[in-house]
Scaffold this active site. Structure first.
Site, PDB file in Angstrom:
ATOM      1  N   HIS A 226       0.833  -1.226  -0.108  1.00 13.56           N
ATOM      2  CA  HIS A 226      -0.047  -0.211   0.050  1.00 13.56           C
ATOM      3  C   HIS A 226       0.961   1.279   0.160  1.00 13.56           C
ATOM      4  CE1 HIS A 226      -3.376  -2.511   0.396  1.00 13.56           C
ATOM      5  NE2 HIS A 226      -4.644  -1.456   0.781  1.00 13.56           N
ATOM      6  N   HIS A 302       0.557  -2.268   9.157  1.00 14.61           N
ATOM      7  CA  HIS A 302       1.733  -2.515   8.946  1.00 14.61           C
ATOM      8  C   HIS A 302       2.767  -1.848  10.014  1.00 14.61           C
ATOM      9  CE1 HIS A 302       1.988  -4.313   5.044  1.00 14.61           C
ATOM     10  NE2 HIS A 302       1.046  -3.321   4.559  1.00 14.61           N
TER      11      HIS A 302
END
Length: 340
Positions: A226, A302
């Site tokens: 991403h 993340h």
């Protein structure tokens, strides 16, 4: 008395000639071999200075680490986000306890924008190339669309960046770079049910294939896809439209064929024409949504290191396509530079 006057006292002194400075002229071409006043003649100045971003480019590029840092700090300091359950293997919050709508992978922007982000980046950029008058007569002009050298080189830059996106996230002579990196750092597919513990998971070399059969992609370092795609796409758009948006007032330094480093020639880019902002709306919109979703990714998904590597891998592609040609004239002859 006149006889007492010193000899030559009344003799007028010769006037000193006034030297006027030579008018400064701009270089006629960024590839000219003739030194100009705007080229850097200091032999200690290395060609690598041509790679340095301008102040506006620095401001643009610095927003990405700033957004990642801001989101990560908020995730750490906010009691709601810090205490929310998070599964690092699936990299998601349970839907029932997600701290925000944007912490859900099913949110609309993630589903219809981030997951197909390169489609939006490509649409925005190619539309800009086609309709903006700085790139040549476009669809909105009386002459119709003309394939000018600017447009062809712009398409080439887009194609190279697209290849980098594809190599990192889709396919790179086999598994993508993200999947290869995950395996090289000790990751593997752990299959559920009948395959678990049998070694069958070794046949699945991509995260997508592993998850498709009910396995989990576990054990290695996962570069944030991403972060990578949001930074790569929006930075590419920003650096492409910035010279047009600012009218080349933020001069970039390039290395000429003689080895000198200076400013490229200034070209008129239809800044005073009525259609000067045509085609810029969609690129700026994609950049704005990318910035917002980058902040959401930094806040809810993340680890710090995964986000950092996603940022660095994206910057690698940007440097090669949009900064390296400034220092390598032969490469600049092929791919050009945005705005000129």
């Amino acid at each position: 008395m006149a006889s007492n006057r010193r000899n030559g006292a009344n003799t007028p002194k010769p006037s000193t000639p006034i030297e006027l400075p030579e008018p400064a002229t701009r270089p006629t071409s960024i590839s000219s071999s003739t030194p100009t006043p705007h080229q850097d003649r200091d032999t200690t100045t290395h060609w690598i200075t041509a790679l340095f971003p301008t102040p506006l480019e620095t401001l643009l590029l610095s927003t990405y680490p700033a957004l990642l840092l801001l989101g990560s700090l908020f995730s750490t300091l906010s009691p709601t986000t810090r205490s929310a359950p998070y599964n690092p293997t699936t990299q998601s919050h349970p839907p029932s306890s997600a701290p925000s709508y944007f912490a859900l992978k099913s949110n609309l922007l993630n589903t219809y924008f981030v997951k197909i982000a390169w489609f939006w980046v490509s649409l925005a950029y190619l539309l800009f190339l086609v309709v903006h008058p700085a790139n040549g007569p476009g669809l909105l002009g009386s002459r119709g669309l003309v394939l000018t050298p600017k447009r062809l080189r712009g398409v080439l830059r887009w194609a190279i960046v697209t290849m980098w996106w594809g190599g990192v996230t889709q396919w790179f002579f086999g598994p993508a770079i993200i999947d290869r990196g995950f395996q090289l750092t000790g990751g593997a597919c752990e299959l559920a049910s009948q395959y678990e513990g049998t070694g069958g998971g070794e046949d699945f070399v991509t995260g997508q294939a592993c998850k498709a059969v009910g396995g989990t992609w576990r054990g290695g370092h996962d570069i944030s896809g991403h972060v990578f795609i949001l930074v790569l796409g929006s930075a590419f758009l920003g650096l492409e439209v910035l010279p047009i948006l600012m009218g080349l007032r933020d001069e970039r330094r390039v290395r000429g064929r003689d080895g000198g480093v200076g400013a490229p020639e200034r070209e008129l880019v239809a800044q005073e024409q009525e259609g000067r902002k045509v085609g810029l709306g969609l690129p700026l919109g994609v950049m704005g949504l990318s910035a917002w979703m980058l902040l959401m990714t930094a806040t809810f998904f993340h680890t710090w290191f995964e986000k950092l590597t996603g940022l660095l891998v994206a910057f690698m592609g940007i440097v090669v396509v949009l900064f390296l040609p400034r220092a390598v004239p032969a490469l600049r002859d092929v791919v050009g530079m945005p705005g000129i």
